[in-house]
Design an enzyme around this catalytic site. Structure first.
Site, mmCIF file in Angstrom:
data_model
loop_
_atom_site.group_PDB
_atom_site.id
_atom_site.type_symbol
_atom_site.label_atom_id
_atom_site.label_comp_id
_atom_site.label_asym_id
_atom_site.label_seq_id
_atom_site.Cartn_x
_atom_site.Cartn_y
_atom_site.Cartn_z
ATOM 1 N N SER A 1 0.786 -1.237 0.000
ATOM 2 C CA SER A 1 0.000 0.000 0.000
ATOM 3 C C SER A 1 0.817 1.286 0.000
ATOM 4 O O SER A 1 0.244 2.372 -0.131
ATOM 5 C CB SER A 1 -0.951 0.023 1.202
ATOM 6 O OG SER A 1 -2.028 -0.863 0.991
ATOM 7 N N SER B 1 -6.082 3.477 4.017
ATOM 8 C CA SER B 1 -5.558 2.686 2.901
ATOM 9 C C SER B 1 -6.687 2.107 2.053
ATOM 10 O O SER B 1 -6.629 0.945 1.621
ATOM 11 C CB SER B 1 -4.654 1.562 3.423
ATOM 12 O OG SER B 1 -3.749 1.140 2.441
ATOM 13 N N LYS C 1 3.236 6.396 5.428
ATOM 14 C CA LYS C 1 2.274 5.412 4.909
ATOM 15 C C LYS C 1 2.814 4.018 5.153
ATOM 16 O O LYS C 1 4.000 3.758 4.949
ATOM 17 C CB LYS C 1 2.036 5.617 3.410
ATOM 18 C CG LYS C 1 0.970 4.698 2.826
ATOM 19 C CD LYS C 1 -0.404 5.104 3.279
ATOM 20 C CE LYS C 1 -1.463 4.092 2.856
ATOM 21 N NZ LYS C 1 -1.474 2.883 3.712
ATOM 22 N N LYS D 1 0.282 3.872 -2.736
ATOM 23 C CA LYS D 1 -0.709 4.940 -2.700
ATOM 24 C C LYS D 1 -0.078 6.326 -2.560
ATOM 25 O O LYS D 1 -0.753 7.342 -2.784
ATOM 26 C CB LYS D 1 -1.701 4.680 -1.562
ATOM 27 C CG LYS D 1 -2.526 3.407 -1.751
ATOM 28 C CD LYS D 1 -3.483 3.191 -0.599
ATOM 29 C CE LYS D 1 -4.401 2.005 -0.851
ATOM 30 N NZ LYS D 1 -3.737 0.710 -0.641
#
Length: 508
Positions: free
Chosen positions: A87, A145, A260, A90
């Site tokens: 993820s 997420s 993140k 992203k």
């Protein structure tokens, strides 16, 4: 007998088929031969750099520490190895959304955006036809997420997920990424979806140039309003444990301003963390970290150790305050004194905020500069000045022609005694008439420098003339030549016949 033989053959074929299937990349969640201990003891390439501080061992298979303002790599462990990012993909999705969309635009969720993701993957349960703003989608992407929000934003930017993936790869190439290829905006597993720790640091470096990215990525929690499909608000928490303590406050760090996290069974744990320490914006990327089962360990302990390493072993050094080899002042060519031209300003300037990142035991003079002139640049940059330390890039700056430009000086006319003063309106009284004289200091400098050079040339010629007895005055040169020609004994002297003054005797 035949039954037993056939049964053995069937079992053997089944085992071979299963071994082939589970050895494919889709099922290769982890090579069983690479244990956490093996990853922990892998080589740290930056430890082999001369005069470089030794870095800590980490459980991540790949890790990098980059200083954002300079791009200097402070810690390197397998940073160019291709890995699945999960993820943290992203970050690129949000970056492109910030570059191409207005935050108040409305995004409508398509059937594909909602139902093309795996049911048990990260999401916030949006429905087909639901409408969110771009800003709300970005909060959902970075905090929760949300994969369906990533799809919706991708379709809103490019029309389709596939077209958005092309845009992601184009942007990655522009940023200098050499080990990156994206096929989706969320990071769910795909053999053709990969990046490296260095490339993720480059993408993050660009993302945090946007203040909105810093704001969203550093938000601990956000309340999503009710929508056209949902009657209730939704509280979203940031899953980065150094930013939000909704699961545990153990790893909270007030120097961390955004980040993140990511996880899949193939990628394992991935984490991007941005923190400000000692005036440095540090980007830490760790990839392929296997959890011990304890909340956040060793994922966040690795990052904490790397942040401590960077802040304790490196410092920021301003270039403009220390560099003296590449500046030329007007005063070095001519003295402006304290006349109307004011104080002497430098003719070449360096970026005032540019800096180097050096080990704490190194000084500015230890860095090696390299000057590269720019062929053409509308921004006024005439050259770039980059520095290395122990062969590693540690910072750069630009050289500009100082914009001394045209300065304005006020010359107010004085009123002589007895001179009548005309009545002025209120506007005229508030804003007295001022005669402005514009003086181009650059042109003045060029003229003064040319005159000074001409004077020096004249003095040199006169000195040579005296030393070698050379007459420069053409009239004097002609008079000297005439005197030498008519001098007694000169072979070119003109001879005259003597006149006989006596007369001959007359005979009778």
């Amino acid at each position: 007998m035949n039954f037993t033989k056939n049964f053995k053959n069937t079992v053997l074929v089944s085992v071979l088929c299963l071994s082939t299937v589970f050895s494919s990349p889709v099922f290769a969640a982890e090579n069983p031969e690479i244990t956490p201990e093996i990853r922990y003891n892998m080589e740290i390439q930056s430890d082999s750099w001369e005069n470089w501080p030794a870095g800590p061992q980490v459980y991540a298979e790949s890790a990098v520490v980059m200083e954002a303002s300079t791009g200097a790599i402070l810690y390197s462990k397998n940073i160019d190895q291709r890995m699945e990012p999960a993820s943290i993909t992203k970050i690129m999705t949000v970056l492109l959304a910030l570059e191409h969309l207005d935050l108040n635009e409305e995004v409508t969720f398509s059937h594909n955006a909602v139902y093309s993701i795996e049911y048990d993957s990260s999401h916030i349960a949006r429905d087909e036809g639901e409408i969110l703003t771009v800003e709300e989608c970005l909060y959902a992407i970075l905090l929760e997420s949300a994969n369906e929000c990533s799809n919706a934003v991708a379709e809103h930017v490019s029309g389709s997920v596939e077209a958005f993936a092309d845009l992601m790869n184009q942007k990655a190439a522009e940023l200098g990424c050499t080990n990156t290829h994206f096929v989706n905006p969320h990071g769910l597993p795909d053999p053709e979806h990969y990046t490296s720790a260095r490339d993720m640091a480059l993408i993050t470096q660009e993302a945090i140039r946007h203040e909105k990215f810093r704001q969203i990525g550093g938000t601990p929690r956000y309340t999503l309003r009710a929508t056209n499909k949902k009657d209730q608000e939704l509280l979203m928490n940031n899953h980065h444990l150094m930013i939000s303590g909704h699961k545990t406050p153990k790893f909270l760090d007030d120097t961390v301003f955004c980040g993140k996290n990511g996880y899949t069974t193939i990628a394992l744990n991935t984490l991007v963390t941005c923190a400000t320490r000692n005036g440095m914006d540090l980007i830490v990327v760790t990839m392929k970290t296997k959890s011990t089962g304890e909340q956040g360990v060793p994922l966040y302990t690795d990052t904490a150790n790397l942040l401590d390493y960077a802040s304790e072993n490196f410092h920021r050094v301003n270039i403009a305050e220390n560099e003296t080899n590449f500046t030329i002042g007007q005063g070095e060519l001519f003295d402006t004194g304290s006349s109307i031209f004011g104080s002497s300003n430098p003719m070449i300037e360096l970026g005032q905020n540019d800096c180097l990142i050096l080990p704490v035991n190194a000084e500015f003079a230890d860095a090696s500069p390299q000057l590269e002139f720019q062929d053409s640049d509308d921004s006024g940059v005439i050259a770039s000045l980059s520095y290395t330390y122990s062969g590693q890039p540690v910072g750069s700056t630009s050289l500009y022609l100082a914009d001394s430009g045209i300065q304005e000086f006020n010359f107010q006319r004085s009123v002589e005694a007895g001179e009548p003063i005309a009545e002025e309106s209120a506007d005229t009284a508030e804003k007295p008439e001022i005669n402005l004289v514009k003086i181009n200091l650059r042109l003045v400098g060029i003229v003064a420098g040319s005159l000074l050079l001409l004077l020096i040339v004249i003095l040199i010629i006169r000195k040579l003339a005296r030393d070698f007895e050379i007459e420069l005055n053409p009239v004097r040169r002609w008079q000297n030549w005439r005197d030498r020609k008519n001098a007694f004994g000169s072979p070119s002297r003109r001879h005259y016949r003597s006149r006989r003054r006596g007369r001959g005797r007359r005979r009778f």
